[in-house]
Write a protein that holds these residues in place. Structure first.
Motif, short mmCIF file in Angstrom:
data_model
loop_
_atom_site.label_atom_id
_atom_site.label_comp_id
_atom_site.label_asym_id
_atom_site.label_seq_id
_atom_site.Cartn_x
_atom_site.Cartn_y
_atom_site.Cartn_z
N ASP A 55 -10.09 82.47 -9.47
CA ASP A 55 -9.52 81.32 -10.18
C ASP A 55 -10.26 80.03 -9.82
O ASP A 55 -10.48 79.17 -10.68
CB ASP A 55 -8.04 81.18 -9.84
N LYS A 56 -10.65 79.87 -8.57
CA LYS A 56 -11.40 78.68 -8.17
C LYS A 56 -12.76 78.63 -8.85
O LYS A 56 -13.21 77.55 -9.27
CB LYS A 56 -11.57 78.65 -6.65
N LYS A 57 -13.42 79.77 -8.97
CA LYS A 57 -14.71 79.79 -9.66
C LYS A 57 -14.53 79.45 -11.15
O LYS A 57 -15.37 78.76 -11.73
CB LYS A 57 -15.35 81.17 -9.51
N THR A 58 -13.45 79.93 -11.74
CA THR A 58 -13.19 79.60 -13.14
C THR A 58 -12.89 78.12 -13.31
O THR A 58 -13.35 77.48 -14.26
CB THR A 58 -12.02 80.44 -13.67
N VAL A 59 -12.11 77.54 -12.40
CA VAL A 59 -11.84 76.10 -12.44
C VAL A 59 -13.13 75.31 -12.30
O VAL A 59 -13.37 74.33 -13.02
CB VAL A 59 -10.84 75.71 -11.33
N ALA A 60 -13.99 75.73 -11.37
CA ALA A 60 -15.27 75.04 -11.18
C ALA A 60 -16.13 75.11 -12.43
O ALA A 60 -16.79 74.14 -12.80
CB ALA A 60 -16.01 75.64 -9.99
N ALA A 61 -16.11 76.26 -13.12
CA ALA A 61 -16.91 76.39 -14.34
C ALA A 61 -16.37 75.50 -15.45
O ALA A 61 -17.15 74.89 -16.20
CB ALA A 61 -16.92 77.86 -14.79
N LEU A 62 -15.04 75.40 -15.58
CA LEU A 62 -14.47 74.55 -16.63
C LEU A 62 -14.66 73.08 -16.33
O LEU A 62 -14.94 72.28 -17.23
CB LEU A 62 -12.99 74.88 -16.81
N ILE A 63 -14.50 72.68 -15.08
CA ILE A 63 -14.72 71.29 -14.71
C ILE A 63 -16.19 70.93 -14.78
O ILE A 63 -16.56 69.82 -15.15
CB ILE A 63 -14.14 71.00 -13.32
N GLY A 64 -17.04 71.91 -14.44
CA GLY A 64 -18.47 71.67 -14.46
C GLY A 64 -19.07 71.40 -13.11
O GLY A 64 -20.22 70.95 -13.03
N CYS A 65 -18.34 71.67 -12.02
CA CYS A 65 -18.85 71.41 -10.68
C CYS A 65 -19.21 72.74 -10.02
O CYS A 65 -18.69 73.79 -10.39
CB CYS A 65 -17.82 70.65 -9.85
N PRO A 66 -20.08 72.74 -9.01
CA PRO A 66 -20.42 73.97 -8.31
C PRO A 66 -19.21 74.53 -7.56
O PRO A 66 -18.35 73.78 -7.09
CB PRO A 66 -21.53 73.53 -7.33
N PRO A 67 -19.12 75.85 -7.42
CA PRO A 67 -17.96 76.44 -6.73
C PRO A 67 -17.84 76.02 -5.27
O PRO A 67 -16.73 75.98 -4.74
CB PRO A 67 -18.20 77.95 -6.85
N PHE A 68 -18.95 75.70 -4.60
CA PHE A 68 -18.85 75.35 -3.19
C PHE A 68 -18.13 74.02 -2.98
O PHE A 68 -17.66 73.74 -1.87
CB PHE A 68 -20.24 75.32 -2.52
N LEU A 69 -18.01 73.20 -4.02
CA LEU A 69 -17.22 71.98 -3.88
C LEU A 69 -15.72 72.29 -3.77
O LEU A 69 -14.95 71.45 -3.28
CB LEU A 69 -17.46 71.05 -5.07
N LEU A 70 -15.32 73.47 -4.21
CA LEU A 70 -13.92 73.89 -4.13
C LEU A 70 -13.69 74.88 -3.01
O LEU A 70 -12.62 75.49 -2.92
CB LEU A 70 -13.47 74.51 -5.45
N GLY A 71 -14.69 75.05 -2.13
CA GLY A 71 -14.53 75.93 -0.98
C GLY A 71 -14.88 77.38 -1.24
O GLY A 71 -14.48 78.25 -0.45
#
Length: 400
Positions: free
Chosen positions: A274-290
């Motif tokens: 889910d975090k990777k999906t959120v990062a893809a929709l927001i447009g930021c790299p996944p590592f910014l979300l941990g």
């Protein structure tokens, strides 16, 4: 007397309507319709809020340049207007805080819309006031609702040309209005919230025994809590720590079990997905979300795509509404966010200095060093103009 009856009749009608409305809102159908189970605001989801906050911080850290188109190229202008926009756009707020408020409203609370009111005094720009989303509404014009609209701020209508209206992700019907990211992110926010609740409930649950004791269920004393406690005190609690248990073979059977973990429930894998999906929709790299590790190429791609897109929206609207000159425009210094090694920057600049493209003070400025009076452009002796390439001595045939 008639007035009293009329007043009484209106009162009774009002009470009847109120009762019917209250009865409808308290019904099960209305609860399922209006009180959606599991609803969570996007800014209350830690992953989404963290990603948007990071984007807002990066955009707010960039300097805003006032540029001018000239015959010799675009040059930067430093005057009172550039200072007002880049350093002190709003009293009682720093430029960093001011820009963060605009971007967070644009991506979260404003649903793709952020409004700023320019205040002038005697024809000069005095301040740029950002407006919170709960104070703003947009009303389409009756004559042409798909093209013209009004901005209502604190109940007062304003012409869109008198305010800065930043739009992100235009609406499908009203193209002048933003739609934001609420629709694709809502289900993910609910899933992340449910994962957190499940994890907290699992960790705080008391139903994780490490031992299971099987007893003879026909014994009457096991049917009451006092009897079961008596059995545990008699057989399962040794007098000294470390002593073995001595239990009747026909009465008790002790088994050791492994309790369930979050990995068994697949909570961790679901949360990461889910975090990777959120990062893809927001447009930021996944590592910014941990999630995952930092990658230099992924970071630079994020700056060159997502951040550049948002700052282009901001720069174009500010240039259109604030700049009167046809040859001036605003530009965000996006190059300051790219991840380049200092040795790599130095090598590129030194290669340009050998060809006379930059001077010593320009090289020192990019490396955060003060100027030293090195204004002269130098080239190596073997660099000559292209039209003199045939005049080299080694290409001429000389006779003895």
């Amino acid at each position: 007397m008639a007035k009293r009856r009329s007043y009484k009749r209106r009162t009774n009608e009002t009470e009847a309507k109120a009762k019917s409305n209250v009865a409808f809102l308290l019904s099960d159908a209305a609860k399922d319709l209006f009180c959606i189970p599991g609803y969570i605001r996007l800014d209350k989801c830690p992953e989404i809020a963290a990603g948007v906050q990071r984007i807002a911080e990066l955009i707010a850290s960039m300097t805003i340049h006032l540029m001018s188109n000239t015959d010799e190229g675009d040059v930067r202008i430093i005057n009172e207007l550039s200072r007002k926009i880049d350093i002190e756009p709003m009293p009682n707020m720093t430029r960093m805080t001011w820009m963060q408020a605009i971007v967070k409203t644009l991506l979260l609370d404003g649903e793709g819309n952020s409004v700023v009111i320019p205040h002038t005094r005697k024809g000069y720009l005095e301040s740029l006031e950002p407006i919170s989303a709960d104070r703003v509404s947009f009303t389409p014009e009756a004559k042409n609702p798909y093209r013209d609209y009004k901005v209502r701020i604190d109940g007062k209508e304003r012409d869109p040309e008198s305010v800065l209206h930043f739009v992100y992700n235009p609406d499908r019907s009203y193209l002048w209005k933003g739609s934001g990211l609420h629709i694709p992110l809502m289900q993910l926010a609910r899933s992340l919230k449910q994962s957190q609740v499940t994890k907290d409930g699992f960790l705080s649950s008391e139903w994780k025994p490490s031992l299971i004791v099987r007893v003879d269920g026909l014994t009457d004393e096991f049917s009451t809590p006092a009897g079961r406690k008596k059995l545990a005190d008699q057989y399962l609690q040794p007098s000294q720590p470390g002593e073995p248990w001595i239990v009747p073979a026909d009465l008790l059977e002790v088994q050791q079990v492994k309790p369930l973990t979050l990995q068994d429930l697949a909570i961790d894998q679901t949360t990461q997905l889910d975090k990777k999906t959120v990062a893809a929709l927001i447009g930021c790299p996944p590592f910014l979300l941990g999630v995952g590790e930092y990658k230099k190429e992924e970071w630079n791609h994020f700056i060159q795509t997502k951040i550049r897109t948002i700052v282009t929206i901001l720069a174009q609207e500010m240039t259109k509404k604030l700049i009167l000159s046809d040859s001036w425009y605003l530009r965000f210094n996006i190059w300051s966010l790219l991840d380049y090694d200092i040795r790599q920057i130095s090598d590129v600049l030194l290669a340009g200095s050998d060809r006379g493209f930059i001077n010593g003070d320009e090289w020192r400025d990019r490396l955060n060093m003060p100027p030293a009076g090195l204004k002269e452009y130098r080239v190596l002796e073997n660099y000559i103009p292209w039209d003199m390439a045939g005049a080299q001595k080694k290409l001429k045939q000389t006779e003895e």
